[in-house]
Scaffold this active site. Sequence first.
Site, short mmCIF file in Angstrom:
data_model
loop_
_atom_site.label_atom_id
_atom_site.label_comp_id
_atom_site.label_asym_id
_atom_site.label_seq_id
_atom_site.Cartn_x
_atom_site.Cartn_y
_atom_site.Cartn_z
NE ARG A 115 -30.85 28.59 1.62
CZ ARG A 115 -30.18 29.32 2.16
NH1 ARG A 115 -30.80 30.59 2.54
NH2 ARG A 115 -29.00 29.39 2.44
CG ASN A 153 -31.51 34.54 -0.54
OD1 ASN A 153 -31.19 35.67 -0.21
ND2 ASN A 153 -30.97 33.48 -0.17
CD GLU A 154 -26.73 33.72 -1.02
OE1 GLU A 154 -26.78 32.31 -0.89
OE2 GLU A 154 -25.82 34.23 -0.36
CB CYS A 159 -33.75 22.74 -13.49
SG CYS A 159 -35.03 21.84 -13.99
CB CYS A 161 -37.18 19.46 -15.88
SG CYS A 161 -37.62 20.94 -16.50
CB CYS A 164 -34.32 23.07 -18.32
SG CYS A 164 -35.43 23.93 -16.86
CD GLU A 311 -27.30 37.05 3.01
OE1 GLU A 311 -26.84 36.01 3.45
OE2 GLU A 311 -28.40 36.72 2.28
CD1 TRP A 319 -23.30 29.06 6.47
CD2 TRP A 319 -21.07 28.85 5.29
NE1 TRP A 319 -22.52 30.69 5.74
CE2 TRP A 319 -21.43 30.18 5.16
CE3 TRP A 319 -19.98 28.43 4.42
CZ2 TRP A 319 -20.50 31.15 4.74
CZ3 TRP A 319 -19.19 29.16 4.14
CH2 TRP A 319 -19.34 30.64 4.05
CG PHE A 361 -25.79 26.47 16.44
CD1 PHE A 361 -26.23 26.82 17.81
CD2 PHE A 361 -26.09 24.98 16.17
CE1 PHE A 361 -26.69 25.97 18.77
CE2 PHE A 361 -26.57 24.26 17.13
CZ PHE A 361 -26.85 24.67 18.42
CG HIS A 362 -25.39 32.19 10.30
ND1 HIS A 362 -25.21 33.70 10.46
CD2 HIS A 362 -24.65 31.77 9.08
CE1 HIS A 362 -24.53 34.08 9.44
NE2 HIS A 362 -24.11 33.01 8.72
C1 GLA Z 1 -26.65 32.96 2.48
C2 GLA Z 1 -27.96 32.92 2.45
C3 GLA Z 1 -28.93 33.42 3.66
C4 GLA Z 1 -28.14 32.50 4.66
C5 GLA Z 1 -26.75 32.87 4.87
C6 GLA Z 1 -25.92 32.15 5.65
O1 GLA Z 1 -26.11 33.92 2.16
O2 GLA Z 1 -28.49 34.21 1.38
O3 GLA Z 1 -30.05 32.99 3.63
O4 GLA Z 1 -28.31 31.31 4.52
O5 GLA Z 1 -26.02 32.28 3.70
O6 GLA Z 1 -24.56 32.46 6.01
ZN ZN Z 2 -36.41 22.51 -15.40
#
Ligand code: GLA
Ligand code: ZN
Length: 675
Positions: A115, A153-154, A159, A161, A164, A311, A319, A361-362
């Site tokens: 992702r 998300n985050e 890239c 390519c 880019c 979050e 992780w 397991f988170h």
């Molecule tokens: C990040 C992501 C979440 C998840 C958490 C796990 O912050 O945005 O989707 O993967 O880490 O800690």
């Molecule tokens: Zn690119």
Amino acid sequence: MNVITPKFPQMLHGGDYDPEQWLGYPDVLENDITLMKQAHINCVSLGIFAWSRLEPEEGCFDFGWLDDIIDRLWKAGIYVDLATPSGARPHWLADKYPEVLRVWEDGSRAMFGGRHNHCFTSLVYREKVRIIDTELAERYSSHPAVIMWHISNEFSGDCRCPMCREAFREFLKKKYGSLDRLNHEWWAHFWSHTYTSWEQIEPPSYKGETAVHGLDLDWKRFVTHQTVDFMKAEIAAVKSAAPEIPVTANFMGMYFDGLDYFELGEALDVISWDSYPEWHAPCGNEVIAMNESLSHDMMRSIKGKPFLLMECTPSTTNWRGISKLKKPGMHRLAILNAIAHGSDSAMYFQIRQSRGSAEKFHSAVISHTGTSDTRTFREVTEVGEMLEKLTGRIYGSSTPAEAAIIYEPQSKWALDKAQGPRNAGLNYFDAIQRCYHYFWANGINVDIVNENSDISRYKLVVLPMLYLWRDGFSDRLREFVKNGGTLISTVFSGIVGENDLCFLGEATEEKLSDVMGYWVEETDSLYDGEANSTVYSGREFELTELCEVLRPTTCEVLAVYGSDFYKGKPAVTANRFGSGMAYHVAANAPMEFFDVFIGDVAPQLKRALDTGIPAGVNVTLRQGGDGTDYIFVQNFLDTEQTVALGGDYTDILSGRSCSGEVTLEGCGAAVLVKE
Ligand code: GLA
Ligand code: ZN
């Protein structure tokens, strides 16, 4: 009052909820909502990674399940922070349009998987994202439950390519206009690396160019620029249906330096971030807490208003090498610390623990057991109750600061590449933390802003190891000091300009020599474990890593080096300029030094409490719209601590009266108000 989410102006409690993983488990979904209510959850982030469930085939949408879940949440009084799903794409998209996959530094293209790894230039990706974002916006913007957009998300990464690379060249053409100018600003005649056509320009790569520092710096700027451009396209799509719904994008805090968050922040209505401190690590919670508070302060300072803790883990991550549980009380304390530094929420990853794959397991509010009978669930519930108690007073309140520390991500990018006196580590974040401790330990609010911010509003500005000065910055510093401000800079500051070219001349205005009253003749580098020393205010302090040898012009010398051939030369200086003062610490000094030194030279700054605060306890101040001061006191030690208050207060968390002092158990906290 700073209202983040006008549709529901209250402290948010909730987090990432992924029903798309559980569509075959109706009982689980039903139970989740019951448990969420029990935990006082009032908002969930929905659909962050749901694209393959929303558009299982190109152009075929399935919103039925999302309609249903949003309606059910709404009936239960739970609001929705609805996400655009661009953080991870469905298989069909990558299979049909491989250009959406990133090209790595070695020139190879990624396969499908993971992702946060799409090309941010691809017109196909942008179009597919626009379509799904617009569908979502048109369908849900007017839903009473939807209070905010969570863009992707985050954001992170780059890239390389062909699209880019071409966009990078366009970015450079716009910035420099001509190759002559670019060759000059990049100092590209060095090693005969002169560019004679735009097509020759490639992103920095271990397989190619790493020696042209201007290239490196501009590539990082381009990555931020392109990410912002991508993000803005998403914002335009979701705002097309209802411009009044605020947008946020979850950041990863101060210590993620892949993007310039100050620039991203300009395009967003709300700053939010994902905070995963390593509580209970061997260095001690008070160290973790200070570093974490610094990151909260930066997130707040980006917009100068409350942010959202988007979050954090209800207990453990999955992780890290070692993922420890949050011990009893830690969760509540960490949340209060975030609020103390400007958060108006406590949101988690994840509400319901995933059953399989990478995050099974988170920890989660609702674990695999599916019950409320867990310690984590109880502690989360207590936080929910606490937020309900606080919201009427704290929500939207400000965190006023009279001092600022400058943190400039672009300077860090250049510093990391500097190939200078100490490639073994210049430790920029350490340099900031050593100065920050004074404020953290003394209950003094401080903003963490970048070089572009308006510093004229502060009484004290600190520049820890601020290597690169962007255009116009030195003029703003000069004005600031001239008008009565106090400036403190530390070693290796003001070395290069906007494009990483060293300032020329000895004592020049560009380098602020008139304000500082010295110029730097040479800079020594020390081995790890090696130290020089200085005596300041009757105490001896070790000086390590970097020692500048200064040539004073007008400055007064406050302390000198204790050894080596520059023994007796200035290590700490002061210079009056206009109605202000400029101080410089010419070597890497320890936190204990800054605790004393900043205390000596800082002007009078508002303190949350006028009494001494025990080590390991943090005190901050939030101010309500009616001027009421709320004093947050957090004890990060395991042992009971008593804090003198110099007056009578009420702790609004416990309702107890605190006459002259407050005693906090280990991991305890209080929010005090004078009543
Ligand atoms: C990040 C992501 C979440 C998840 C958490 C796990 O912050 O945005 O989707 O993967 O880490 O800690
Ligand atoms: Zn690119």
